[in-house]
Design a protein around this motif. Structure first.
Motif, short mmCIF file in Angstrom:
data_model
loop_
_atom_site.label_atom_id
_atom_site.label_comp_id
_atom_site.label_asym_id
_atom_site.label_seq_id
_atom_site.Cartn_x
_atom_site.Cartn_y
_atom_site.Cartn_z
N GLY A 1 25.01 17.01 -44.92
CA GLY A 1 25.35 17.08 -43.51
C GLY A 1 24.14 17.15 -42.61
N MET A 2 22.97 17.48 -43.17
CA MET A 2 21.78 17.54 -42.33
C MET A 2 21.47 16.17 -41.73
N ARG A 3 21.00 16.17 -40.48
CA ARG A 3 20.66 14.94 -39.77
C ARG A 3 19.18 14.62 -40.02
N VAL A 4 18.93 13.48 -40.65
CA VAL A 4 17.57 13.08 -41.02
C VAL A 4 17.20 11.79 -40.31
N ALA A 5 16.04 11.78 -39.66
CA ALA A 5 15.54 10.59 -38.99
C ALA A 5 14.24 10.15 -39.66
N PHE A 6 13.90 8.86 -39.51
CA PHE A 6 12.71 8.29 -40.11
C PHE A 6 11.86 7.64 -39.03
N SER A 7 10.52 7.70 -39.21
CA SER A 7 9.62 7.08 -38.26
C SER A 7 8.43 6.48 -39.00
N GLY A 8 8.07 5.26 -38.62
CA GLY A 8 6.86 4.64 -39.17
C GLY A 8 7.05 3.96 -40.51
N ASP A 9 5.93 3.53 -41.06
CA ASP A 9 5.90 2.79 -42.31
C ASP A 9 6.24 3.70 -43.48
N THR A 10 6.95 3.14 -44.46
CA THR A 10 7.28 3.89 -45.68
C THR A 10 6.96 3.04 -46.90
N SER A 11 6.64 3.72 -48.01
CA SER A 11 6.33 2.99 -49.24
C SER A 11 7.59 2.35 -49.81
N VAL A 12 8.67 3.12 -49.84
CA VAL A 12 9.97 2.57 -50.23
C VAL A 12 10.55 1.88 -49.01
N GLU A 13 11.16 0.73 -49.20
CA GLU A 13 11.75 0.00 -48.07
C GLU A 13 12.67 0.92 -47.28
N ARG A 14 12.53 0.90 -45.98
CA ARG A 14 13.23 1.85 -45.11
C ARG A 14 14.73 1.89 -45.38
N GLU A 15 15.37 0.74 -45.46
CA GLU A 15 16.82 0.72 -45.64
C GLU A 15 17.22 1.36 -46.97
N LEU A 16 16.42 1.16 -48.01
CA LEU A 16 16.73 1.77 -49.30
C LEU A 16 16.58 3.28 -49.22
N LEU A 17 15.56 3.74 -48.49
CA LEU A 17 15.36 5.17 -48.32
C LEU A 17 16.53 5.78 -47.55
N GLU A 18 16.99 5.08 -46.52
CA GLU A 18 18.13 5.55 -45.76
C GLU A 18 19.39 5.57 -46.61
N ASP A 19 19.55 4.54 -47.45
CA ASP A 19 20.71 4.49 -48.35
C ASP A 19 20.74 5.69 -49.28
N LEU B 1 12.60 15.25 -39.60
CA LEU B 1 12.00 13.93 -39.37
C LEU B 1 11.10 13.62 -40.56
N VAL B 2 11.26 12.41 -41.12
CA VAL B 2 10.44 11.96 -42.23
C VAL B 2 9.45 10.93 -41.71
N THR B 3 8.16 11.20 -41.82
CA THR B 3 7.12 10.27 -41.38
C THR B 3 5.86 10.47 -42.20
N ASN B 4 5.19 9.39 -42.51
CA ASN B 4 3.91 9.46 -43.22
C ASN B 4 2.73 9.59 -42.26
N ASP B 5 3.02 9.51 -40.96
CA ASP B 5 1.94 9.57 -39.97
C ASP B 5 2.36 10.49 -38.82
N PRO B 6 2.27 11.81 -39.03
CA PRO B 6 2.71 12.76 -38.00
C PRO B 6 1.85 12.74 -36.75
N ASP B 7 0.71 12.07 -36.80
CA ASP B 7 -0.16 11.97 -35.63
C ASP B 7 -0.04 10.63 -34.91
N SER B 8 0.99 9.86 -35.24
CA SER B 8 1.10 8.50 -34.72
C SER B 8 1.43 8.44 -33.23
N GLY B 9 2.09 9.46 -32.71
CA GLY B 9 2.43 9.44 -31.29
C GLY B 9 3.64 8.59 -30.97
N THR B 10 4.46 8.21 -31.99
CA THR B 10 5.68 7.46 -31.71
C THR B 10 6.66 8.35 -30.95
N SER B 11 7.65 7.74 -30.32
CA SER B 11 8.60 8.51 -29.52
C SER B 11 9.33 9.54 -30.37
#
Length: 336
Positions: free
Chosen positions: A258-276, A296-306
């Motif tokens: 039930g936890m709400r998880v969001a993703f940001s930036g590039d990922t090693s595993v293809e994003r859609e597969l990770l979301e699946d 929030l899942v991100t490999n670049d916490p200093d990226s400054g994305t929204s």
């Protein structure tokens, strides 16, 4: 159809020992931007450890389907009809990539396209790391008006001759990457290297057959209904998460269904597969950050994305992809 040219050069610059020993600067043109689209041309510039060009290679590829946005890449069905299939060039392509860091502008796109082609051919691309020149320009804090290749090229005085031609785009990127790499070496900048994992999970929708091309984006003939310039993959609505949101993730505790998880930036595993995988574990995959977001899942916490900025504002916990992968192994039931 295939081109191979070799040159040699050297650079006397003192070099960080931790930097990679070689690079493969890659550009691919495709039938579109979705996960089921195909490569229609590919180019590789091999560079040594200091960014000097060793050789370059280019090939057309017959996608066995409509070539998509001809008004962008200029490759018609007639041009591609006699080109080799991807499986016919896979070995030579692999030889160009082997043992090198794949470099591309928006590298996650090129890597995923390449990885899917190798998966279709029941092979693996010999790439273990990639470097995105957009990420590198951010690390170097280059004063660019945007992150287009043409802006990076203009910054370093590189002249584009044939935009959206794989060989010229790869050349331009190689010439812009060299001074970027040297600037990084001189400043002791960490290279934004990402892991590349072979694609073993993938699906394709039936592709449109090769047909008559339309004259432009507004044309209704050919097979352009599959061309989606706004997305890399077909939109797919997941079923609503059946579990209530238990709140935010806490360090040293498991994720809970039930936890709400969001993703940001590039990922090693293809994003859609990770979301699946997240959805299959009973998590709610969120497309944005709010006060209700658990993680929030991100490999670049200093990226400054929204998303990263909002996560900081709301105090949303942040973990990287590797940590998230570990957490997915033991997601607590919503009933516990």
């Amino acid at each position: 159809m295939l081109e191979d040219h070799t040159t040699t050069a050297s650079s006397p610059t003192e070099w960080p020992t931790a930097y990679p020993q070689g690079y493969a600067v890659v550009d691919v043109e495709t039938t579109g931007l979705a996960r089921d689209d195909r490569i229609i041309s590919a180019a590789v510039y091999r560079l040594d450890s200091r960014g000097e060009v060793e050789d370059h290679w280019y090939t057309l590829v017959n996608p066995e389907r409509d070539p998509g946005p001809v008004w962008i890449h200029g490759l018609t069905s007639e041009v591609l009809e006699g080109a080799p299939l991807f499986q016919d060039v896979a070995e030579e392509f692999a030889a160009r990539l082997d043992g090198r860091v794949l470099v591309a502008h928006n590298a996650v796109f090129d890597w995923q396209m390449i990885a899917r082609e190798y998966a279709r051919a029941e092979r693996e691309a010999p790439v273990r790391q990639r470097l995105c020149t957009i990420a590198l320009s951010k690390e170097l804090r280059l004063p660019l008006p945007n992150h287009k290749l043409e802006s990076l090229a203009a910054h370093f005085g590189v002249v584009q001759q044939r935009a959206h031609h794989a060989l010229d785009d790869a050349r331009v990127l190689a010439e812009a990457f060299r001074p970027s790499l040297r600037a990084a070496a001189a400043g002791g900048v960490r290279l934004p290297l990402m892991e590349c994992r072979p694609l073993t999970e993938w699906t394709d929708r039936p592709a449109p057959l090769i047909g008559r091309q339309a004259s432009g984006p507004g044309g209704g003939q050919g097979g352009y209904s599959s061309y989606r310039p706004s997305s890399w993959r077909p939109s797919r609505k997941r079923p609503a998460c059946p579990y209530p949101n238990p709140g935010r993730y806490e360090d040293d505790k498991p994720l809970k269904q039930g936890m709400r998880v969001a993703f940001s930036g590039d990922t090693s595993v293809e994003r859609e597969l990770l979301e699946d995988r997240a959805a299959e574990a009973g998590l709610h995959v969120a497309t944005s950050i709010s006060r209700l977001t658990s993680l929030l899942v991100t490999n670049d916490p200093d990226s400054g994305t929204s998303k990263v900025v909002k996560a900081r504002q709301f105090g949303t916990p942040v973990v990287d992809e590797a940590a998230f992968g570990q957490l997915l192994r033991d997601v607590e039931s919503a009933d516990e």
